[in-house]
Design a protein around this motif. Sequence first.
Motif, mmCIF file in Angstrom:
data_model
loop_
_atom_site.group_PDB
_atom_site.id
_atom_site.type_symbol
_atom_site.label_atom_id
_atom_site.label_comp_id
_atom_site.label_asym_id
_atom_site.label_seq_id
_atom_site.Cartn_x
_atom_site.Cartn_y
_atom_site.Cartn_z
ATOM 1 N N LEU A 1 0.828 -1.213 0.000
ATOM 2 C CA LEU A 1 0.000 0.000 0.000
ATOM 3 C C LEU A 1 0.862 1.262 0.000
ATOM 4 N N ILE A 2 1.991 1.214 0.698
ATOM 5 C CA ILE A 2 2.925 2.339 0.687
ATOM 6 C C ILE A 2 3.446 2.574 -0.725
ATOM 7 N N GLY A 3 3.742 1.495 -1.439
ATOM 8 C CA GLY A 3 4.202 1.610 -2.821
ATOM 9 C C GLY A 3 3.153 2.261 -3.715
ATOM 10 N N PHE A 4 1.893 1.868 -3.545
ATOM 11 C CA PHE A 4 0.797 2.485 -4.290
ATOM 12 C C PHE A 4 0.760 3.990 -4.046
ATOM 13 N N PHE A 5 0.785 4.350 -2.781
ATOM 14 C CA PHE A 5 0.669 5.763 -2.418
ATOM 15 C C PHE A 5 1.829 6.585 -2.973
ATOM 16 N N SER A 6 3.038 6.045 -2.894
ATOM 17 C CA SER A 6 4.216 6.794 -3.347
ATOM 18 C C SER A 6 4.178 7.047 -4.843
ATOM 19 N N LEU A 7 3.784 6.041 -5.612
ATOM 20 C CA LEU A 7 3.745 6.207 -7.064
ATOM 21 C C LEU A 7 2.621 7.143 -7.486
ATOM 22 N N PHE A 8 1.454 6.987 -6.887
ATOM 23 C CA PHE A 8 0.320 7.856 -7.208
ATOM 24 C C PHE A 8 0.652 9.306 -6.886
ATOM 25 N N SER A 9 1.253 9.534 -5.730
ATOM 26 C CA SER A 9 1.616 10.893 -5.319
ATOM 27 C C SER A 9 2.642 11.499 -6.264
ATOM 28 N N THR A 10 3.601 10.693 -6.707
ATOM 29 C CA THR A 10 4.625 11.179 -7.626
ATOM 30 C C THR A 10 4.015 11.651 -8.932
ATOM 31 N N VAL A 11 3.090 10.879 -9.483
ATOM 32 C CA VAL A 11 2.443 11.241 -10.749
ATOM 33 C C VAL A 11 1.686 12.560 -10.612
ATOM 34 N N ILE A 12 0.894 12.703 -9.566
ATOM 35 C CA ILE A 12 0.096 13.914 -9.375
ATOM 36 C C ILE A 12 0.985 15.136 -9.183
ATOM 37 N N ILE A 13 1.950 15.031 -8.282
ATOM 38 C CA ILE A 13 2.797 16.185 -7.947
ATOM 39 C C ILE A 13 3.676 16.597 -9.126
ATOM 40 N N MET A 14 4.239 15.621 -9.849
ATOM 41 C CA MET A 14 5.103 15.970 -10.980
ATOM 42 C C MET A 14 4.304 16.574 -12.123
ATOM 43 N N HIS A 15 3.047 16.175 -12.295
ATOM 44 C CA HIS A 15 2.251 16.786 -13.357
ATOM 45 C C HIS A 15 1.855 18.218 -13.016
ATOM 46 N N ILE A 16 1.658 18.488 -11.758
ATOM 47 C CA ILE A 16 1.435 19.881 -11.350
ATOM 48 C C ILE A 16 2.705 20.689 -11.599
ATOM 49 N N ALA A 17 3.862 20.090 -11.291
ATOM 50 C CA ALA A 17 5.142 20.771 -11.510
ATOM 51 C C ALA A 17 5.368 21.047 -12.995
ATOM 52 N N LEU A 18 4.987 20.115 -13.863
ATOM 53 C CA LEU A 18 5.163 20.299 -15.309
ATOM 54 C C LEU A 18 4.278 21.423 -15.844
ATOM 55 N N ALA A 19 3.163 21.682 -15.176
ATOM 56 C CA ALA A 19 2.227 22.712 -15.645
ATOM 57 C C ALA A 19 2.757 24.125 -15.463
ATOM 58 N N PHE A 20 3.754 24.297 -14.586
ATOM 59 C CA PHE A 20 4.346 25.625 -14.379
ATOM 60 C C PHE A 20 5.039 26.090 -15.658
ATOM 61 N N LYS A 21 4.833 27.350 -16.025
ATOM 62 C CA LYS A 21 5.543 27.910 -17.163
ATOM 63 C C LYS A 21 6.988 28.163 -16.753
ATOM 64 N N PRO A 22 7.955 27.582 -17.469
ATOM 65 C CA PRO A 22 9.364 27.727 -17.066
ATOM 66 C C PRO A 22 9.904 29.130 -17.324
ATOM 67 N N ASN A 23 10.870 29.512 -16.527
ATOM 68 C CA ASN A 23 11.588 30.767 -16.704
ATOM 69 C C ASN A 23 12.421 30.699 -17.972
ATOM 70 N N ASP A 24 12.746 31.863 -18.546
ATOM 71 C CA ASP A 24 13.548 31.891 -19.772
ATOM 72 C C ASP A 24 14.911 31.232 -19.580
ATOM 73 N N ALA A 25 15.407 31.256 -18.346
ATOM 74 C CA ALA A 25 16.714 30.654 -18.079
ATOM 75 C C ALA A 25 16.621 29.156 -17.780
ATOM 76 N N ASP A 26 15.410 28.622 -17.734
ATOM 77 C CA ASP A 26 15.231 27.205 -17.405
ATOM 78 C C ASP A 26 15.770 26.316 -18.524
ATOM 79 N N PHE A 27 16.391 25.217 -18.125
ATOM 80 C CA PHE A 27 16.922 24.289 -19.122
ATOM 81 C C PHE A 27 16.468 22.844 -18.887
ATOM 82 N N ILE A 28 15.585 22.621 -17.913
ATOM 83 C CA ILE A 28 15.242 21.261 -17.524
ATOM 84 C C ILE A 28 13.826 20.856 -17.933
#
Length: 244
Positions: free
Chosen positions: A100-127
Amino acid sequence: MKIKDMATLDLTRYPNELLWLLLLTANFLAILIAYKSFGKTGLYIWIPISTILANIQVLKMVDLFSIGVTLGNITYASSFLATDILSENYQKRDAGKAVLIGFFSLFSTVIIMHIALAFKPNDADFIQDSFTRIFGLLPRIALGSLIAYGVAQFHDVWAYDFWKKRFPAAKFIWLRNNASTMLSQLLDTLIFTTIAFWGMVETNVFLEILTTTYLVKWLVAIADTPFIYIAKIMFDRNWINNDS
């Protein structure tokens, strides 16, 4: 070797087969160190580490013995060693909690990283592009992993308990470890590979990934057997710190 040289150590000159053995050893030793240092909690800690890393590593294809395989099989398969140690030294419900811990960790990673991807990057961003290439594919990988992980891991927990009740002696640890893990790995491979790669690659490539992925996991299941015996010895001799 000087410290500054270690920081720039280049492992790319070593063949993949040697690096595979190094990765195998590093994963299994990390589990034993976590178990020795933190007891049962250390095994719970390893589950999200292995789950998240494996779902990133699986996006990379490598050649082993002239066969194309996906990376991440070792790290993912190591989670079965962690749950088997929990099943062997503790109870079935402890291993189920790890799943169950494995389920939670993977689900949380997907949600949080997709929110992070939605941010518009700065002009100096390279990642951003690299993030998108890795985590943009993660939902399909994660879906396949979640379903396969659930079916395979819960089967592994059930099967280990099934064989443990029928062959409870310590000399049969190898039997319950391999009998439970190898079939569970087959279920995991069939489900994950179909969801994650079907339609994304050519049929012959898909079949190669399916076959080689299970072969690698099968080899890892055999290789982890000495480590579960070591974990059993550590537990029996009370070498585990902070255990609960």
